[in-house]
Design a protein around this motif. Structure first.
Motif, short mmCIF file in Angstrom:
data_model
loop_
_atom_site.label_atom_id
_atom_site.label_comp_id
_atom_site.label_asym_id
_atom_site.label_seq_id
_atom_site.Cartn_x
_atom_site.Cartn_y
_atom_site.Cartn_z
N LYS A 40 -25.75 -42.32 -13.14
CA LYS A 40 -24.45 -42.51 -12.48
C LYS A 40 -24.49 -42.37 -10.96
O LYS A 40 -23.55 -42.77 -10.29
N GLU B 5 -23.71 -44.05 -23.90
CA GLU B 5 -24.17 -42.71 -23.52
C GLU B 5 -24.96 -42.74 -22.21
O GLU B 5 -24.84 -41.85 -21.37
N GLU C 211 -23.05 -42.64 -19.00
CA GLU C 211 -22.50 -41.33 -18.64
C GLU C 211 -23.58 -40.35 -18.19
O GLU C 211 -23.28 -39.20 -17.87
#
Length: 434
Positions: free
Chosen positions: A269, A261, A264
């Motif tokens: 990111k 998780e 993402e």
């Protein structure tokens, strides 16, 4: 002093100064006498390993670590054994600790902190996928190479007494209190994956804020703050960074964010580059079994030093940042947990002066060859402050003295060093420029 020097060697490696020290192990700088390559050698007491019936378990841990070849994890090259010790030959990382970067320069910019955090998660995720957990993640265990890339040290080696019970959980409380997950403290068992991730969250907070999220002089109060996740993010953090930290520092390991998780997450990111590396090169595991065999043929030879260790150009370069020898005799001492000064006094005079200065400060002194161990009998914030000192010969009339915190609180060490340096004014040599 005699001009003849006897270096301490372990097999093909010439041992140098001590660069790290823990309860059960010591790490020394070394070089391969055949190739000249720099390494770090972690030295474990074989008697303690055998006494605690940890042989098979340590074999598995070391075998796994030898197979881990990740760009953000310190490499384990080989293992050697003598009659009394186990030697782990590790990659030498010369850029220093991330801890020093924070305490000397304060909090990091979000983009810089993000880069280090991404590299940390890459390393943690990779090792977890191979069943290896750190359990003592903190800035002091995060090193930087000469290119500024993060390297996690002691992964799989910091907690060699790893025990998973029938319930699939770990049950050994370990690690540094400020970085430890709530489930580790409540002694009901914990998952190594989620507890390591909590520590990563504390590290991220420290990188961005410049201070710890959970801190209290009273240990009971500290544990309560951790268990309740009682912290607040500083105002200067972006909303995305605050949101991510709160998802990681969730006191409930079941609802805490997972690494998939996390990968993402929008904040994480930004600018993320997955590591590219080759892990398929051959690895020889024969040395692991040989370490624990009693026959002399499997033991490496050890030669002990009897004089102050002489420092050559190779050693000097290894102790400075890059090739800048000007940084060797540190002028900026603040907040370091290791410092050095030069002296034109004799080795014996230096030793006597340090002993004279340390005893009035409440330290007990132990001497062996040209090394000293100072222990403060009064416990501080993190137990008794222990100081290790060693005298090295740079030239016939010039010595370098290393003063290093072996145990205890870094800021208490800083205070000790200020008092010590005042007492050693007549011993410390300064150039005309200084």
């Amino acid at each position: 002093m005699s001009t003849a020097k006897v270096k301490r060697c372990v097999g093909k490696y010439e041992l140098g100064r001590t660069i790290g020290e823990g309860t059960f192990a010591k790490v020394r700088f070394a070089r391969n006498s055949k190739t000249g390559d720099a390494v770090a050698i972690k030295i474990l007491d074989k008697e303690k390993v055998l006494k605690n019936k940890m042989v098979e378990q340590i074999k598995r841990e070391i075998a796994t670590m030898k197979l881990i070849k990740h760009p953000n994890v310190v490499r384990l090259y080989e293992v050697m054994g003598s009659k009394t010790k186990i030697f782990l030959v590790l990659e030498f990382v010369k850029g220093g600790e991330l801890f020093d970067k924070i305490v000397n320069h304060g909090r990091l910019r979000e983009d810089e902190a993000r880069k280090y955090f991404q590299q940390l998660i890459n390393a943690v995720d990779y090792c977890h996928s191979r069943g290896v957990y750190h359990r003592d993640l903190k800035p002091e265990n995060l090193l930087l190479d000469e290119n500024g890339n993060l390297k996690v040290s002691d992964f799989g080696l910091s907690a060699l007494s790893l025990q998973v019970r029938a319930d699939g959980l770990l049950h050994t409380t370990c690690g540094t209190p400020n970085y430890v997950a709530p489930e580790v403290l409540n002694d009901k068992g914990y998952d190594g994956t989620t507890s390591d991730l909590w520590s990563c969250g504390v590290i991220l907070f420290v990188l961005l804020a410049g201070y710890l999220p959970f801190e209290d002089d009273n240990v009971i109060n500290l544990y309560k703050k951790i268990s309740d996740a009682e912290f607040s993010c500083p105002a200067w953090l972006s909303s995305d960074a605050k949101r991510l930290i709160k998802r990681i520092l969730d006191p409930n390991p079941i609802t805490r964010i997972t690494i998939p998780e996390l990968l993402e997450d929008a904040w994480f990111k930004k600018g993320y580059k997955p590591p590219i590396f080759n892990e398929n090169c051959d690895t020889n595991l024969d040395d692991i079994d040989a370490v624990f065999k009693d026959s002399e043929e499997h033991h490496v030879t050890e030669k002990k030093e009897e004089q102050p260790a002489a420092l050559n150009a190779f050693d000097l370069i290894s102790m400075s940042k890059g090739l800048k020898l000007g940084s060797l005799f540190d002028r900026e001492q603040e907040f370091k947990r290791e410092t050095r000064f030069s002296s034109k006094s004799s080795a014996n005079e230096i030793m006597s002066k340090i002993e004279e200065a340390a005893k009035p400060l409440g330290f007990e002194v132990q001497k062996k060859n040209y090394k000293m161990r100072l222990e403060n009998m009064k416990a501080g914030r993190k137990g008794n402050l222990n100081i290790a000192t060693e005298v090295f010969q740079v030239a016939p009339s010039l010595h370098m003295v290393e003063v290093r915190k072996a145990k205890g609180d870094t800021l208490e060490f800083h205070k000790f060093y200020k008092n010590l340096s005042t007492s050693l004014k007549d011993v410390v040599w300064k150039s005309e420029e200084d």
